[in-house]
Design a protein around this motif. Structure first.
Motif, PDB file in Angstrom:
ATOM      1  N   GLU A 105       0.829  -1.202   0.000  1.00 16.88           N
ATOM      2  CA  GLU A 105       0.000   0.000   0.000  1.00 16.88           C
ATOM      3  C   GLU A 105       0.869   1.259   0.000  1.00 16.88           C
ATOM      4  OE1 GLU A 105      -2.736  -0.532  -0.859  1.00 16.88           O
ATOM      5  OE2 GLU A 105      -3.810  -2.086   0.202  1.00 16.88           O
ATOM      6  N   ARG A 145      -0.681   3.815   8.449  1.00 20.28           N
ATOM      7  CA  ARG A 145      -1.779   2.861   8.281  1.00 20.28           C
ATOM      8  C   ARG A 145      -3.095   3.415   8.806  1.00 20.28           C
ATOM      9  NH1 ARG A 145      -1.206  -1.266   4.669  1.00 20.28           N
ATOM     10  NH2 ARG A 145       0.971  -1.894   4.615  1.00 20.28           N
ATOM     11  N   THR A 146      -3.044   4.338   9.741  1.00 21.57           N
ATOM     12  CA  THR A 146      -4.261   4.919  10.299  1.00 21.57           C
ATOM     13  C   THR A 146      -4.707   6.167   9.539  1.00 21.57           C
ATOM     14  OG1 THR A 146      -2.916   6.190  11.867  1.00 21.57           O
ATOM     15  CG2 THR A 146      -3.746   4.045  12.601  1.00 21.57           C
ATOM     16  N   GLU A 183      -6.505   8.627   7.129  1.00 25.77           N
ATOM     17  CA  GLU A 183      -7.766   8.680   6.390  1.00 25.77           C
ATOM     18  C   GLU A 183      -7.506   8.863   4.893  1.00 25.77           C
ATOM     19  OE1 GLU A 183     -10.709   8.075   7.334  1.00 25.77           O
ATOM     20  OE2 GLU A 183     -10.378   7.930   9.494  1.00 25.77           O
ATOM     21  N   TYR A 237      -6.785   5.489   3.495  1.00 22.69           N
ATOM     22  CA  TYR A 237      -8.025   4.716   3.434  1.00 22.69           C
ATOM     23  C   TYR A 237      -8.873   5.140   2.240  1.00 22.69           C
ATOM     24  CZ  TYR A 237     -12.581   2.876   4.801  1.00 22.69           C
ATOM     25  OH  TYR A 237     -13.790   2.234   4.816  1.00 22.69           O
ATOM     26  N   GLN A 271      -7.351   3.736  -0.910  1.00 19.46           N
ATOM     27  CA  GLN A 271      -7.632   2.304  -1.009  1.00 19.46           C
ATOM     28  C   GLN A 271      -9.059   2.051  -1.491  1.00 19.46           C
ATOM     29  OE1 GLN A 271      -6.661   1.344   3.051  1.00 19.46           O
ATOM     30  NE2 GLN A 271      -4.734   0.357   2.478  1.00 19.46           N
ATOM     31  N   ARG A 272     -10.008   2.814  -0.970  1.00 17.55           N
ATOM     32  CA  ARG A 272     -11.395   2.661  -1.403  1.00 17.55           C
ATOM     33  C   ARG A 272     -11.531   2.943  -2.893  1.00 17.55           C
ATOM     34  NH1 ARG A 272     -14.458   6.814   1.360  1.00 17.55           N
ATOM     35  NH2 ARG A 272     -16.093   6.182  -0.099  1.00 17.55           N
TER      36      ARG A 272
END
Length: 703
Positions: free
Chosen positions: A554, A569-570, A572, A575, A578-579
């Motif tokens: 990632e 990794r935390t 936003e 994230y 990735q979405r």
């Protein structure tokens, strides 16, 4: 940011008559639609000193680059045209109410020979009677279960109905008395339709007639000492009364009305609607919207009425509509509602009595819906804003990427190579602008070269539309190779100039390639990112950022960097990336599987001009298999209904050119089937072969 004075119409150009106007942005996209009793007076309000405008209105006029208008005869025509254009163009600065869910309805399919009672969602169909909406589907099923004791109307699907008719045995509901079993002719079509009409009458609020009839029959059965029949009728009455209790009586005069309440603040508005039929609340729904323009409560009510009744006619529009504030002017709206119903409609604000008390209840529901929505959205807005800011900081962008496009390549061992483009705006998916591509520039497996081709084609279209202010014709599949050239550097890609006929006049619909992203994300590492950046460089596009997201760790890759950007990794921002990447992968692999399935179902008959699916099936049904059809003579083929001699000759020629496939294989056992028939040609769809590889093993090699 545009200066409104740069596109302000000259004095005297704007007519002093009713009409509808459209503001467009620099990409010719319609961003606002409005109506006016006097176009001259209304448009003059937009071109005053910016400091005197509402902040949202100021944002709209500075985003716009042009304004145009259409004159109509009456204010009612303006209302209708405004509604049509808002539905067509989806302008970003208009109030748009959106359901937070798809509300279920109780539907009776009166357009069928044997009407069926069922739960339905989505668009309403002609010839179907609807009751509701209901908050939950289980509430509909509970009501129907109680009413089937008295009105045993068909509820089964078409497949169950046909199977029962074929076997001569009804389903379980037929045995327990909750279906009149028209499938096995226990009731005639006319009697069953009358039963469905009585069901609809009861649901519409005309309940007294049936209850009095059942009570009279129960008394007669008791007098004749038929106590078992009387007990059954007593239970039927109890079931109907229990079904009626589910909808509380709110208006004693058996009124048919819709009550609309609005709760609002400076940024958002919530609308709640209670549907009252026969004095009982038969349904409820609600919407929430952003107030992207300066608007009064009366104008919010007007937009809600357009949303609610824009597609309705007849009894779906009630005799009475109660609202918290009247639109200004109210005459055209009331005339429009009357035209939709075909009879007079009363649009008013309740002043006293039960209707005002009920309106206060609807208002409380609207207020609670707004509070709940703001509680949910506060966290969502904060999270999305933080994610976009983190992406902007990590990639060194000048501003947050409000529009992000992501691309992914999918194939199966180098076959059926396709690509996907998904779009996220403000951190949310905008599925209407998703696109898919077939890789046609070369054959084989090369993700880097495929990515270069897709980015080139997408942004070549953007440049072409930017230069010509046109859009591609609807007949061309999105992503198909048009062979267009636009902008410097396209010659290096070996692309040709498109003919003028492939471009059409832009009408502002927000569903084409004309709007550039701030960030392009590719699924992959440094090679894919380099290919995407090279495609943009060849087209001389330097104002769009590019990055890649590699699946393994990632990691975020930027063009020309030897090392990736590692987001926590935390984060936003990670994230959100990735979405977007996962959505692009899902969209690509769905398209790839569909293409593969279509290829597996291909047949030599597909190449016969003018031979449709119906005649293909007739040929296979007549001969039993494609192998027997291949050995048939022209005269034998002509014996099939609908096949002429010329078509038969074309079929023979097409089958002669085709190479017969290998033996059929049972994919479950690995057994080679009888080779007297060609794979998949015994029955069913023509030309559908049996795969010679285990599907689970092959799917594992999909990209």
């Amino acid at each position: 940011m545009a200066d409104p004075s740069s596109y302000r119409p000259r004095p005297g150009e704007i007519p002093d008559s009713p009409g509808v106007y459209r503001f467009r942005d620099e990409h010719r996209r319609v961003i606002y639609v409005g109506k006016a009793k006097s176009l001259r007076q209304r448009l003059a309000n937009y071109f005053q000193d910016l400091a005197g405008l509402h902040p949202r209105t100021r944002s709209m006029v500075t985003t716009a680059a042009s304004v145009e208008w259409t004159v109509v005869s009456t204010e009612v025509e303006a209302l209708q045209l405004e509604y049509s254009w808002i539905k067509e163009y989806d302008p970003r600065f208009n109030v748009k109410y959106r359901d937070d869910k798809s509300y279920p309805y109780l539907a009776v399919t009166m357009n069928e020979e044997f009407p069926r009672v069922q739960v339905m969602r989505g668009h309403k169909k002609k010839g179907v009677r609807y009751f509701g909406p209901y908050a939950h589907a289980w509430a509909i099923r509970d009501t129907v279960d109680l009413m089937l004791r008295v009105f045993p109307v068909r509820t089964c699907s078409a497949g169950v109905f046909k199977n029962a008719a074929r076997t001569g045995r009804p389903c379980l509901l037929g045995y327990i008395g909750k279906c009149s079993a028209p499938c096995v002719e226990r009731i005639s079509p006319e009697d069953h339709r009358e039963l469905a009409e009585e069901f609809c009458d009861f649901m519409a609020g005309r309940t007294g007639t049936y209850l009095h009839r059942l009570e009279r029959r129960m008394a007669e059965a008791a007098e004749e000492m038929e106590y078992e029949r009387a007990a059954r009728l007593r239970d039927d009455i109890g079931a109907l009364k229990k079904a009626m209790e589910k909808n509380a009586v709110v208006l004693a005069d058996a009124t048919d009305a819709d009550l609309i309440a609005v709760a609002e603040d400076e940024l958002e508005a919530a609308v709640q609607i209670f549907h009252v039929r026969g004095g009982r609340v038969r349904g409820q729904r609600g919407w929430v919207t952003d107030k992207v323009e300066e608007i009064t409560t009366g104008a919010l009510v007007e937009h809600a009425l357009q949303q609610l009744y824009g597609e309705e006619t007849g009894d779906a529009v009630p005799r009475e509509v109660l609202v918290p504030a009247l639109p200004d002017p109210v005459g055209p709206v009331q005339e429009w509602l009357t035209g939709r119903r075909g009879a007079n409609v009363s649009l008013r604000v309740p002043q006293r009595g039960d209707k005002k008390a009920l309106m206060e209840t609807v208002q409380r529901n609207a207020q609670q819906a707004l509070v709940l929505h703001k509680t949910k959205r506060a966290s969502d807005l904060t999270t999305r804003s933080r994610a976009l800011e983190e992406i902007s900081d990590a990639l060194g962008l000048d501003s947050a990427p409000l529009r992000i496009e992501c691309y992914d390549i999918s194939h199966l061992q180098g076959d059926d190579v396709v690509a996907s483009m998904v779009v996220f705006e403000d951190g949310l998916a905008r599925k209407s602008e998703y696109r898919r591509f077939q890789i046609k520039g070369f054959a084989g497996q090369d993700d880097v070269r495929s990515m270069h081709e897709v980015i080139t084609r997408r942004f070549r279209r953007y440049l072409a539309e930017k230069e010509r202010t046109g859009e591609w014709t609807d007949g061309e599949e999105p992503g198909a190779e048009p062979g267009a050239q636009a902008g410097p550097g396209a010659a290096a890609a070996g692309l040709a100039e498109p003919p003028a006929s492939t471009l059409t006049e832009d009408d502002g619909r927000p569903k084409r390639f004309a709007y550039p992203p701030q960030l392009v994300v590719v699924d992959g590492g440094a090679p894919q990112v380099a290919a995407a950046q090279r495609a943009l460089d060849e087209l001389a596009i330097d104002d769009i950022a590019v990055c890649g997201l590699a699946k393994r760790l990632e990691e975020v890759w930027l063009p020309g960097d030897d090392d990736p950007v590692v987001l926590p990794r935390t984060s936003e921002g990670l994230y959100l990336l990735q979405r977007i990447r996962d959505e692009a992968h899902r969209f690509a692999i769905t398209y790839q599987r569909a293409k593969r399935a279509k290829r597996f179902r291909s047949s030599p008959l597909d190449d016969v001009p003018g031979l449709g699916e119906t005649r293909k099936q007739a040929l296979i049904k007549h001969f039993g298999s494609l192998k027997r059809l291949r050995s048939a003579t022209i005269e034998q083929i002509c014996d099939v209904p609908g096949i002429g001699r010329k078509t038969a000759e074309t079929i023979v020629a097409a089958l002669a050119r085709a190479v017969p496939g290998g033996p059929a294989v049972n994919t479950a056992t690995g057994e080679i089937m009888d080779d007297t028939e060609e794979p998949g040609q015994q029955t069913g769809s023509p030309g559908e072969p049996v795969s010679t590889g285990a599907p689970d093993e092959r799917r594992g090699q999909e990209r």
